[in-house]
Motif scaffolding. Sequence first.
Motif, short mmCIF file in Angstrom:
data_model
loop_
_atom_site.label_atom_id
_atom_site.label_comp_id
_atom_site.label_asym_id
_atom_site.label_seq_id
_atom_site.Cartn_x
_atom_site.Cartn_y
_atom_site.Cartn_z
N ASP A 24 0.98 -1.57 -0.30
CA ASP A 24 -0.33 -0.32 0.51
C ASP A 24 0.37 1.58 -0.01
O ASP A 24 0.93 2.54 0.57
N GLU A 199 -3.33 -4.60 4.15
CA GLU A 199 -4.28 -2.90 4.12
C GLU A 199 -4.88 -2.81 3.01
O GLU A 199 -5.22 -3.81 2.03
N PRO A 200 -6.04 -2.00 3.38
CA PRO A 200 -7.02 -1.43 2.80
C PRO A 200 -6.80 -1.03 1.44
O PRO A 200 -5.05 -0.45 1.23
N LYS A 201 -7.13 -1.56 -0.24
CA LYS A 201 -7.17 -1.18 -1.64
C LYS A 201 -5.85 -1.83 -2.00
O LYS A 201 -5.72 -1.67 -3.00
N THR A 202 -5.22 -3.16 -1.34
CA THR A 202 -4.29 -3.87 -2.17
C THR A 202 -5.43 -4.84 -2.48
O THR A 202 -6.16 -5.51 -2.49
N LYS A 203 -4.44 -5.85 -3.52
CA LYS A 203 -4.48 -6.91 -3.60
C LYS A 203 -5.77 -8.03 -2.54
O LYS A 203 -6.20 -9.00 -3.02
N GLU A 205 -6.38 -7.38 0.19
CA GLU A 205 -7.18 -6.81 1.32
C GLU A 205 -8.22 -7.60 0.23
O GLU A 205 -9.55 -8.15 1.02
N LYS A 206 -8.13 -7.34 -1.08
CA LYS A 206 -9.66 -7.55 -1.83
C LYS A 206 -9.98 -9.35 -2.10
O LYS A 206 -11.29 -9.55 -2.00
N ARG A 209 -11.28 -9.98 1.42
CA ARG A 209 -12.89 -9.60 1.50
C ARG A 209 -13.52 -11.09 0.59
O ARG A 209 -14.80 -11.27 1.48
#
Length: 372
Positions: A24, A199-203, A205-206, A209
Amino acid sequence: MPHDPYKALYLHIPFCAARCAYCDFHTKAVKPEARAISVYADWLVSEIRRLSREGELGSIETVYIGGGTPTHLGSKHLSAILYALGVSMHLTPEVECTVEANPESLDERLVQDLWALGANRLSLGVQSFDDELLGRLGRIHTADRAREAIRAAQTRFDNVSIDLMCGLPGQTLGQFEESVRCAIELGVKHVSIYPLTIEPKTKFEKLLRRGKLELPDDDLVADMMELAERCLHEAGMRRYEVASYAYPGYESRHNMSYWTGKPYLGIGDSAVTMTQNAERRMRVQDGCVIDDLAPREMHAEDLMLAMRMTAGIDAARADEFRGRLPGFDDKMSELVSRGMIEPHEGGWRPTHQGWLFGNELFESLLDLSDDE
């Protein structure tokens, strides 16, 4: 505001060959010949010269060129940046000058150029010596290429550091141990061990989810951290900071400047500058103030940062904090009773439990900044 002299200088290079799945940081993947690289390198050189004319570089003790991947700039641009530093400040051998590198962009010729222009420490982002794990991370080098890059670095640099990660998707304790032992066998002088954080908005993190990323549990990650300490300690390295191990005399002075409250100057996109005097401490990033601390908050932060170091605080520093932070002795007694710190040479240092549960320890110390 009038401020104490800057002691550390950080230059940020926001370019990489490829973006990793966990990253990130402020960086983007571009080709080595991209015009954005030459424009940015020229701007960095002009900023170094401007700050030198303004007298801001005269007390610098450590330089760190990080990113991103500084070696992705290539020899021409990195050499121009180091040359500008050499003529704009006292870039003597006494100044620790670190350049971050990734294995895929470091070869013996670039090593020679960096050494000739005043760099004296290289830090390689290896992360693992397991090809399968490197692929999951999105790294574009192999374990063999990492070994080659380390050996190339050692043709000129005695002070070579590497980063390793633990807690990776699918990583076993055995795989992690093999990477730690490989680092020891290669003779690097400094190793930083970082547990993976999503970390948010990383591959990653996706993927998490969507339920497509399986991570080791906390107990296994703790086992990995303890294994690293044991193996590196047996090899003669000592942990001097939460995440870092080194042979005596090879501790990163630049890293330690952050933990000892020295003012630092950041140049480049997203780089942070910490400016302070006796009454105020400010951190500025991209022209925006992100921290503005009054004296009591400064002292609590200094205590928290000092307790990131394995040495903790000695009797003299304890007396300083005692006079500046109401409730200091009560807080330290509480943390001793919780097993987070222990008395040492008239002061205190973190225990093994305090190291494993560092965030809990640090948050508790920062509570001393609150008004009663």
